[in-house]
Design a protein around this motif. Structure first.
Motif, PDB file in Angstrom:
ATOM      1  N   SER A  87      12.512  12.068  -9.629  1.00 54.66           N
ATOM      2  CA  SER A  87      12.680  13.289  -8.832  1.00 54.66           C
ATOM      3  C   SER A  87      11.691  13.364  -7.673  1.00 54.66           C
ATOM      4  CB  SER A  87      12.533  14.529  -9.717  1.00 54.66           C
ATOM      5  OG  SER A  87      11.175  14.768 -10.063  1.00 54.66           O
ATOM      6  N   TYR A  88      10.561  12.646  -7.789  1.00 52.41           N
ATOM      7  CA  TYR A  88       9.579  12.620  -6.702  1.00 52.41           C
ATOM      8  C   TYR A  88       9.901  11.562  -5.645  1.00 52.41           C
ATOM      9  CZ  TYR A  88       6.614  15.730  -9.458  1.00 52.41           C
ATOM     10  OH  TYR A  88       6.114  16.803 -10.168  1.00 52.41           O
ATOM     11  N   GLY A  89      11.012  10.844  -5.827  1.00 52.17           N
ATOM     12  CA  GLY A  89      11.482   9.949  -4.779  1.00 52.17           C
ATOM     13  C   GLY A  89      11.279   8.467  -5.003  1.00 52.17           C
ATOM     14  N   ALA A  90      10.799   8.059  -6.179  1.00 53.41           N
ATOM     15  CA  ALA A  90      10.553   6.640  -6.438  1.00 53.41           C
ATOM     16  C   ALA A  90      11.772   5.963  -7.057  1.00 53.41           C
ATOM     17  CB  ALA A  90       9.363   6.477  -7.379  1.00 53.41           C
ATOM     18  N   GLU A  91      11.852   4.654  -6.864  1.00 52.05           N
ATOM     19  CA  GLU A  91      12.794   3.844  -7.623  1.00 52.05           C
ATOM     20  C   GLU A  91      12.089   3.450  -8.919  1.00 52.05           C
ATOM     21  OE1 GLU A  91      15.056  -0.501  -7.647  1.00 52.05           O
ATOM     22  OE2 GLU A  91      13.950   0.141  -5.868  1.00 52.05           O
ATOM     23  N   SER A 109       0.898  -1.508   8.334  1.00 53.20           N
ATOM     24  CA  SER A 109       1.830  -2.552   7.904  1.00 53.20           C
ATOM     25  C   SER A 109       2.102  -2.455   6.403  1.00 53.20           C
ATOM     26  CB  SER A 109       1.271  -3.932   8.241  1.00 53.20           C
ATOM     27  OG  SER A 109       0.025  -4.159   7.583  1.00 53.20           O
ATOM     28  N   GLN A 110       1.091  -2.107   5.611  1.00 47.77           N
ATOM     29  CA  GLN A 110       1.289  -1.927   4.175  1.00 47.77           C
ATOM     30  C   GLN A 110       2.208  -0.738   3.893  1.00 47.77           C
ATOM     31  OE1 GLN A 110      -2.917  -1.685   3.154  1.00 47.77           O
ATOM     32  NE2 GLN A 110      -2.798  -3.629   2.028  1.00 47.77           N
ATOM     33  N   LYS A 111       2.048   0.314   4.662  1.00 45.52           N
ATOM     34  CA  LYS A 111       2.902   1.489   4.479  1.00 45.52           C
ATOM     35  C   LYS A 111       4.360   1.170   4.794  1.00 45.52           C
ATOM     36  CE  LYS A 111      -0.693   4.963   5.417  1.00 45.52           C
ATOM     37  NZ  LYS A 111      -1.145   6.024   6.338  1.00 45.52           N
ATOM     38  N   GLU A 112       4.587   0.330   5.774  1.00 41.76           N
ATOM     39  CA  GLU A 112       5.963  -0.022   6.153  1.00 41.76           C
ATOM     40  C   GLU A 112       6.677  -0.783   5.045  1.00 41.76           C
ATOM     41  OE1 GLU A 112       5.949  -2.117   9.832  1.00 41.76           O
ATOM     42  OE2 GLU A 112       5.126  -0.441  10.991  1.00 41.76           O
ATOM     43  N   VAL A 113       5.968  -1.667   4.353  1.00 43.04           N
ATOM     44  CA  VAL A 113       6.587  -2.464   3.284  1.00 43.04           C
ATOM     45  C   VAL A 113       6.770  -1.637   2.015  1.00 43.04           C
ATOM     46  CG1 VAL A 113       6.354  -4.521   1.838  1.00 43.04           C
ATOM     47  CG2 VAL A 113       5.623  -4.592   4.233  1.00 43.04           C
ATOM     48  N   GLY A 114       5.806  -0.773   1.721  1.00 41.78           N
ATOM     49  CA  GLY A 114       5.909   0.061   0.539  1.00 41.78           C
ATOM     50  C   GLY A 114       4.948  -0.356  -0.558  1.00 41.78           C
ATOM     51  N   VAL A 115       4.948   0.405  -1.649  1.00 40.54           N
ATOM     52  CA  VAL A 115       4.021   0.176  -2.750  1.00 40.54           C
ATOM     53  C   VAL A 115       4.786  -0.021  -4.046  1.00 40.54           C
ATOM     54  CG1 VAL A 115       2.162   1.498  -1.674  1.00 40.54           C
ATOM     55  CG2 VAL A 115       3.772   2.654  -3.221  1.00 40.54           C
ATOM     56  N   VAL A 116       4.090  -0.602  -5.020  1.00 40.29           N
ATOM     57  CA  VAL A 116       4.633  -0.777  -6.364  1.00 40.29           C
ATOM     58  C   VAL A 116       3.505  -0.541  -7.349  1.00 40.29           C
ATOM     59  CG1 VAL A 116       4.172  -3.269  -6.389  1.00 40.29           C
ATOM     60  CG2 VAL A 116       5.936  -2.325  -7.900  1.00 40.29           C
ATOM     61  N   THR A 174       8.168   1.789  -5.647  1.00 36.85           N
ATOM     62  CA  THR A 174       8.858   1.301  -6.841  1.00 36.85           C
ATOM     63  C   THR A 174       7.898   1.411  -8.005  1.00 36.85           C
ATOM     64  OG1 THR A 174      10.241  -0.244  -5.594  1.00 36.85           O
ATOM     65  CG2 THR A 174       9.959  -0.675  -7.949  1.00 36.85           C
ATOM     66  N   ILE A 175       8.359   2.028  -9.086  1.00 35.86           N
ATOM     67  CA  ILE A 175       7.496   2.259 -10.244  1.00 35.86           C
ATOM     68  C   ILE A 175       8.099   1.557 -11.451  1.00 35.86           C
ATOM     69  CG2 ILE A 175       6.275   3.969 -11.611  1.00 35.86           C
ATOM     70  CD1 ILE A 175       5.805   4.358  -8.620  1.00 35.86           C
TER      71      ILE A 175
END
Length: 403
Positions: free
Chosen positions: A112-116, A65-72, A95-96
């Motif tokens: 370039s590694y795919g983060a916002e 469930s944490q993976k689905e929402v994403g990380v910051v 998101t960084i």
């Protein structure tokens, strides 16, 4: 508290993403110091720094469930790239938040590694405030740059590699920003071999760990001022503070000029590009910030090589100044034909090489019958600089050293 078993488990999780980086003996620094010096080259790590290890381990332990929402997260650069790559590899949105003045090279690499990437705040602490706001607003999991046991465990895999590649190691020297790297490395090293010393190094302009240990409690400093942006944090973590107190033998500090000298030595002698944070362990060794025995086997951890090129230019110039190989002077000449030629005769006698010369007859700082001259020079070391300046002054020139 983090344990060796946590680091061993992390090693299994990160082995496919992170590299087992080289550990090479340096004849140059061994000869310079009298120690047996081996460099742990995390500069060759994926993303150019050690942070991919801790980020990979932390993201691997997220629930579905944490993976689905994403990380910051918040980062000055290296942790940002580590989280971005680790998250993208397993399909997790990231998101960084980076400080507004983070090096552009690190910002672009993170994207370039795919983060916002969100730019906010003047330093890591202010960027972290914005990242926690996003955490609350969007329900993302916050991946702390250092104050997280799973992040520490991932970084601790460096300690396992050092013990594997250099079983006779006696001292490991590690940079400290927030403390995650040294907490993991010290845990792995000390639990495997308690006799190995672990020395932590901070920049003088960001010495929260040294201040905290001195006062016996975690200290937040008012601001940070250092070229080592990768360790420019105002405080170490609550968890990392306890690990440092438990496992680290000594924490020392180095100045920015000392960091600059270590950086140019690594470039020139070792053909290795490091960022400021990566140079501080070698700076501590070269400038005798801690005691060691002759032939003692010492491993400085060169934690990363992601230095902004504009910053690198400034660091190189400062390093050349500190080692007596670059000099900028100002003097005043009589505004008459031949005055500059007579000055340059002294330059020729000392075999100094001119980078640039600025001859100003209109400066308001001198009499109308005089002219101001600023000259950039290539020199051959501190003794050469001292002899050259002494001869100029003996010849009657008033000389100001500008850099």
């Amino acid at each position: 508290m983090l344990e060796l078993s946590d680091v061993l488990e992390a090693h299994e999780r990160v082995r496919e993403t992170s590299r087992h980086t080289p550990l090479e003996r340096s004849h140059t620094y061994s000869a310079m110091t009298g120690a047996d010096v081996h460099l742990k080259l995390e500069t060759f790590q994926r993303t150019g720094a050690f942070k991919i290890r801790g980020a990979t381990n932390r993201i691997a332990t997220l629930s579905e469930s944490q993976k689905e929402v994403g990380v910051v997260t918040a980062s000055a650069g290296n942790h940002a790239q580590g989280v971005a790559l680790a998250a993208t590899r397993v399909g997790v949105d990231s998101t960084i938040v980076m400080p507004e003045h983070a090096p552009n090279s690190k910002v672009e690499a993170t994207r370039s590694y795919g983060a916002e990437v969100v730019l906010a705040g003047t330093d890591y602490a202010e960027a972290a405030e914005r990242a926690h706001e996003i955490e609350r607003e969007e329900g993302r999991t916050y991946v702390h740059a250092f104050d997280d046991e799973m992040v520490m465990a991932g970084q601790g895999t460096i300690g396992l590699e050092i013990l594997e590649d250099c079983p006779d190691v006696e001292t490991v020297v590690v940079p400290i920003g927030g403390g995650g790297l040294i907490s993991g490395v010290a845990t792995a090293v000390k639990e495997r071999n308690p006799d190995v010393r672990v020395i932590g190094v901070q920049a003088k302009g960001a010495s929260s760990a040294a201040s905290s240990l001195e006062k016996g409690e975690r200290v937040t400093i008012d601001g940070v001022h250092t070229i080592a942006d990768g360790i420019a944090t105002r405080s170490i973590g609550e968890r990392t503070f306890e690990h440092i107190r438990e496992h680290v033998d000594e924490v020392v500090t180095v100045s920015d000029p000392e960091i600059a000298v270590a950086t140019i030595y690594l470039l020139e002698r070792s053909k290795t590009l490091v960022e400021g944070a990566g140079a501080v362990p070698l700076a501590a060794l070269l400038f005798d910030k801690f005691a060691y025995e002759d032939d003692e086997t010492i491993v400085p951890v060169l934690s990363g090589g992601n230095i902004d090129l504009n910053t690198l230019t400034n660091v190189i110039v400062r390093g050349l100044v500190e080692t007596g190989r670059y000099l900028k002077i100002r003097t005043v000449l009589s505004d008459q034909p031949g005055a500059l030629a007579r000055l340059l005769e002294i330059f020729t006698a000392h075999r100094t090489n001119i980078y640039a010369i600025h001859h100003d007859r209109t400066s308001r700082d001198v009499e109308m019958s005089d002219t101001e001259v600023e000259i950039d020079l290539e020199m051959r070391g501190p003794d050469h600089v001292e002899e050259f300046l002494a001869d100029l002054r003996e010849a009657g020139y008033e000389v100001d050293v500008l850099v």
